[in-house]
Scaffold this motif. Sequence first.
Motif, PDB file in Angstrom:
ATOM      1  N   LEU A 151       7.671  -1.585  -7.862  1.00  0.00           N
ATOM      2  CA  LEU A 151       7.374  -2.909  -7.317  1.00  0.00           C
ATOM      3  C   LEU A 151       8.654  -3.721  -7.093  1.00  0.00           C
ATOM      4  O   LEU A 151       8.782  -4.425  -6.087  1.00  0.00           O
ATOM      5  CB  LEU A 151       6.419  -3.653  -8.248  1.00  0.00           C
ATOM      6  CG  LEU A 151       4.977  -3.150  -8.249  1.00  0.00           C
ATOM      7  CD1 LEU A 151       4.185  -3.768  -9.400  1.00  0.00           C
ATOM      8  CD2 LEU A 151       4.297  -3.474  -6.914  1.00  0.00           C
ATOM      9  N   GLU A 152       9.586  -3.633  -8.028  1.00  0.00           N
ATOM     10  CA  GLU A 152      10.831  -4.380  -7.855  1.00  0.00           C
ATOM     11  C   GLU A 152      11.583  -3.904  -6.618  1.00  0.00           C
ATOM     12  O   GLU A 152      12.096  -4.714  -5.835  1.00  0.00           O
ATOM     13  CB  GLU A 152      11.721  -4.243  -9.092  1.00  0.00           C
ATOM     14  CG  GLU A 152      13.017  -5.031  -8.974  1.00  0.00           C
ATOM     15  CD  GLU A 152      13.798  -5.102 -10.266  1.00  0.00           C
ATOM     16  OE1 GLU A 152      14.580  -6.058 -10.439  1.00  0.00           O
ATOM     17  OE2 GLU A 152      13.615  -4.202 -11.122  1.00  0.00           O
ATOM     18  N   GLU A 153      11.639  -2.600  -6.411  1.00  0.00           N
ATOM     19  CA  GLU A 153      12.304  -2.064  -5.232  1.00  0.00           C
ATOM     20  C   GLU A 153      11.602  -2.543  -3.957  1.00  0.00           C
ATOM     21  O   GLU A 153      12.251  -2.913  -2.972  1.00  0.00           O
ATOM     22  CB  GLU A 153      12.318  -0.535  -5.283  1.00  0.00           C
ATOM     23  CG  GLU A 153      12.902   0.135  -4.061  1.00  0.00           C
ATOM     24  CD  GLU A 153      14.354  -0.256  -3.798  1.00  0.00           C
ATOM     25  OE1 GLU A 153      14.753  -0.289  -2.605  1.00  0.00           O
ATOM     26  OE2 GLU A 153      15.094  -0.514  -4.759  1.00  0.00           O
ATOM     27  N   HIS A 154      10.269  -2.550  -3.981  1.00  0.00           N
ATOM     28  CA  HIS A 154       9.500  -2.995  -2.819  1.00  0.00           C
ATOM     29  C   HIS A 154       9.778  -4.469  -2.506  1.00  0.00           C
ATOM     30  O   HIS A 154       9.943  -4.853  -1.336  1.00  0.00           O
ATOM     31  CB  HIS A 154       8.007  -2.779  -3.067  1.00  0.00           C
ATOM     32  CG  HIS A 154       7.147  -3.021  -1.868  1.00  0.00           C
ATOM     33  ND1 HIS A 154       6.909  -2.059  -0.916  1.00  0.00           N
ATOM     34  CD2 HIS A 154       6.482  -4.130  -1.448  1.00  0.00           C
ATOM     35  CE1 HIS A 154       6.136  -2.551   0.037  1.00  0.00           C
ATOM     36  NE2 HIS A 154       5.848  -3.819  -0.267  1.00  0.00           N
ATOM     37  N   LEU A 155       9.840  -5.300  -3.548  1.00  0.00           N
ATOM     38  CA  LEU A 155      10.084  -6.723  -3.349  1.00  0.00           C
ATOM     39  C   LEU A 155      11.500  -6.977  -2.826  1.00  0.00           C
ATOM     40  O   LEU A 155      11.703  -7.796  -1.912  1.00  0.00           O
ATOM     41  CB  LEU A 155       9.858  -7.483  -4.654  1.00  0.00           C
ATOM     42  CG  LEU A 155       8.400  -7.531  -5.130  1.00  0.00           C
ATOM     43  CD1 LEU A 155       8.314  -8.162  -6.520  1.00  0.00           C
ATOM     44  CD2 LEU A 155       7.538  -8.306  -4.149  1.00  0.00           C
ATOM     45  N   TYR A 156      12.476  -6.280  -3.400  1.00  0.00           N
ATOM     46  CA  TYR A 156      13.848  -6.416  -2.897  1.00  0.00           C
ATOM     47  C   TYR A 156      13.918  -6.022  -1.416  1.00  0.00           C
ATOM     48  O   TYR A 156      14.536  -6.706  -0.596  1.00  0.00           O
ATOM     49  CB  TYR A 156      14.799  -5.550  -3.709  1.00  0.00           C
ATOM     50  CG  TYR A 156      15.517  -6.277  -4.811  1.00  0.00           C
ATOM     51  CD1 TYR A 156      16.211  -7.458  -4.573  1.00  0.00           C
ATOM     52  CD2 TYR A 156      15.524  -5.776  -6.115  1.00  0.00           C
ATOM     53  CE1 TYR A 156      16.886  -8.126  -5.579  1.00  0.00           C
ATOM     54  CE2 TYR A 156      16.185  -6.445  -7.139  1.00  0.00           C
ATOM     55  CZ  TYR A 156      16.869  -7.617  -6.865  1.00  0.00           C
ATOM     56  OH  TYR A 156      17.529  -8.284  -7.868  1.00  0.00           O
TER      57      TYR A 156
ATOM     58  N   ARG B 211       0.864  -1.182   0.000  1.00  0.00           N
ATOM     59  CA  ARG B 211       0.000   0.000   0.000  1.00  0.00           C
ATOM     60  C   ARG B 211       0.894   1.224   0.000  1.00  0.00           C
ATOM     61  O   ARG B 211       1.643   1.453   0.954  1.00  0.00           O
ATOM     62  CB  ARG B 211      -0.937   0.021   1.203  1.00  0.00           C
ATOM     63  CG  ARG B 211      -1.822   1.272   1.261  1.00  0.00           C
ATOM     64  CD  ARG B 211      -2.979   1.079   2.189  1.00  0.00           C
ATOM     65  NE  ARG B 211      -3.936   0.121   1.652  1.00  0.00           N
ATOM     66  CZ  ARG B 211      -4.919   0.412   0.799  1.00  0.00           C
ATOM     67  NH1 ARG B 211      -5.058   1.654   0.372  1.00  0.00           N
ATOM     68  NH2 ARG B 211      -5.747  -0.510   0.382  1.00  0.00           N
ATOM     69  N   MET B 212       0.864   1.974  -1.072  1.00  0.00           N
ATOM     70  CA  MET B 212       1.686   3.179  -1.172  1.00  0.00           C
ATOM     71  C   MET B 212       0.964   4.233  -2.000  1.00  0.00           C
ATOM     72  O   MET B 212       0.128   3.908  -2.858  1.00  0.00           O
ATOM     73  CB  MET B 212       3.051   2.848  -1.776  1.00  0.00           C
ATOM     74  CG  MET B 212       3.006   2.277  -3.173  1.00  0.00           C
ATOM     75  SD  MET B 212       4.659   1.879  -3.828  1.00  0.00           S
ATOM     76  CE  MET B 212       5.093   0.473  -2.833  1.00  0.00           C
ATOM     77  N   GLU B 213       1.292   5.473  -1.725  1.00  0.00           N
ATOM     78  CA  GLU B 213       0.713   6.609  -2.454  1.00  0.00           C
ATOM     79  C   GLU B 213       1.750   7.315  -3.308  1.00  0.00           C
ATOM     80  O   GLU B 213       1.396   7.980  -4.286  1.00  0.00           O
ATOM     81  CB  GLU B 213       0.091   7.615  -1.468  1.00  0.00           C
ATOM     82  CG  GLU B 213      -1.013   7.047  -0.588  1.00  0.00           C
ATOM     83  CD  GLU B 213      -2.248   6.640  -1.398  1.00  0.00           C
ATOM     84  OE1 GLU B 213      -2.471   7.214  -2.481  1.00  0.00           O
ATOM     85  OE2 GLU B 213      -2.982   5.734  -0.943  1.00  0.00           O
ATOM     86  N   HIS B 214       3.014   7.177  -2.953  1.00  0.00           N
ATOM     87  CA  HIS B 214       4.087   7.854  -3.667  1.00  0.00           C
ATOM     88  C   HIS B 214       5.221   6.864  -3.923  1.00  0.00           C
ATOM     89  O   HIS B 214       5.514   6.035  -3.072  1.00  0.00           O
ATOM     90  CB  HIS B 214       4.611   9.051  -2.861  1.00  0.00           C
ATOM     91  CG  HIS B 214       3.565  10.085  -2.544  1.00  0.00           C
ATOM     92  ND1 HIS B 214       3.078  10.948  -3.490  1.00  0.00           N
ATOM     93  CD2 HIS B 214       2.919  10.370  -1.383  1.00  0.00           C
ATOM     94  CE1 HIS B 214       2.181  11.737  -2.920  1.00  0.00           C
ATOM     95  NE2 HIS B 214       2.060  11.399  -1.638  1.00  0.00           N
ATOM     96  N   PRO B 215       5.874   6.938  -5.070  1.00  0.00           N
ATOM     97  CA  PRO B 215       5.635   7.880  -6.170  1.00  0.00           C
ATOM     98  C   PRO B 215       4.400   7.535  -6.996  1.00  0.00           C
ATOM     99  O   PRO B 215       3.942   8.341  -7.803  1.00  0.00           O
ATOM    100  CB  PRO B 215       6.907   7.754  -7.009  1.00  0.00           C
ATOM    101  CG  PRO B 215       7.323   6.327  -6.788  1.00  0.00           C
ATOM    102  CD  PRO B 215       6.986   6.026  -5.353  1.00  0.00           C
TER     103      PRO B 215
END
Length: 624
Positions: free
Chosen positions: A338-343, A256-260
Amino acid sequence: MHVRVHRVWSRQIPFRVDIAGIIEIMGSSLYSRLDTPIRELIQNSYDAILRRRARDLQFRGRIDIHQDAAAGTLTFTDDGVGLTAEEAEQYLGTLGIGMTGVLKGRRSTAVKSTIVGDGEGLVGQFGIGLFSAFMLADFLKVESRSEDSDEGVCWEAGPGTEIRLSSSDRTQFGTSVTLHLKPQFRMWCESLESLEGGAIREFADFLPVPIHVNDRPARVNVINAPWFEATPEPESLELALADYFNEAPLDVIPIRMEHPLTIAGALYISPQRTPGFADESTVAVTVRRMVISRRVRDLLPAWGSFFRGILELEDGTPVASREDLVRDDNFRALRRTLEEHLYQHLEDLADQPGSRLESIVTWHRYHFAGAALSEVRLRFLLRRVYRFQTSKGPLLLDEILQQSAADPLYENDLESVVWYNADRRQERYLDELFSRITVPCVHAVRSFEESLLAEMLVDEDGGVELRQATPSARNFNRIVLGMTDPEDLAAGWQDYFSSTDARVMIASLASGPPVVAFLNDRYELARTFEELRREGDIPTGFQRLNDAHFRQAPTGRNEVVLNRTHRLVQNALRSGVSSPLASVLRVLVMNALTAAGAVRSAGAAAVQAEDLDWIADALRGPGA
């Protein structure tokens, strides 16, 4: 003489649209599914309800779908904002100009100002949804009543170009669209399961507007799902994902994110082992709660094909068919985010006490190993949890390096020397050899594990060397085997051992068995291909490639070392090739090669049988 006069002329002509041709294009090229018109009409109803909600914050709305098998009709009804006669004339009958698309900026400001409301939260865009109904129906009837009008309007059309517009005595605000279905599509008005379990739940399960079928009180769609909640309860989220995707997640990643960018939903690590690390990762995607696709590709990183889940992507742009997302700048930004979040999630798992990430990596071991070949960040993550199989048991890379310190007597230019084995057949044998020293041997028996180990050591930025555990490798004989003074056997003994197809040497070993054998992978591979060639099982073109390959890099031979410090070897060499001890020694050589994984030829098997007979006769003694 007759002179022709060239007549200059021009005139303006209108665009003409072949409706039947457009419908054929929709069915054959634009849309991939026959239930797409149902999704489009539900979407139109949903947008109408949202526009009414924007005017009345207390209004909730609902969508009703009614099947009439006797009449062969399927009717979609909403209590949304409705249409005036002018809006019905301008927008329903004009392909490519939808009211939602106008509100979302696809027409001029002047045109937009003629419609009440804005495009916030709306799904539609292209003005082709109503026309898609002609894929299933040969006649459409739309009845509508706007809050801004004193009368209703009726819009009727077949697949031709004529449209009939008339007044309607409809009193309820909202719109009804009735499809008079073609005979081959009557299942939509006859089968409740096809409608509910198929089209509605496939596309509209999460729309925040109740959908009812045939006036039944219970709604069809779920509406609420834990992965759309701001702070979902972990256990309920995991159970919901397991139920929706019909598999138990190994790990759940709420997002759950709003930014970026605005992203909501959840991903999870699937227990399904993917066939290979080249598989593409897929995810279900909704845009404003309407399912776009359950298998959007390229959105998740290629290294994460074991990820599954569902995401609400407010910033995603659907393609015209609304069956996928446009690969635009927003899509690429979503992918990076998404890739940054998964890493970050996996790296946080690695920081936590316990072995959760290590268990996950072990489960998807070969996928992680293969994917990390091209992903530096993934390699640095794996070095914390990926255990290589070694002669000292499973070890992390740092543990391998700690136990592989270079011997300063022989390796003064290196910090570490990592020995590895790439042949499964030699695992047990090399485990025995390396058990005598503190240095481990890494069993990288799959090609991508060998490459992964090499890439991880390159990441060390110098001071480390990777060496294959064979006598031809630098210092292997001295450090691993404790071998000194290696030399080839005399010519007579070489001839005696010729049936083994191996190079036989003699050396002094600090301790160990009388015979030590090492395989040459290329030699064993070449022998296998030669057997296949003789049996006629290799295509001619493939055989040419093999021949060229082995010409460029000679195969070499398997190697056998006789331990000159062992009493049996000493006595056999002293007795000569005609003694029973020579036969015993040749049997030991052949058994050592077989134990290491060599394939015994028919000729070698015959010689071994003769040796055993000779040994048996010698043991029986004269006159026995």
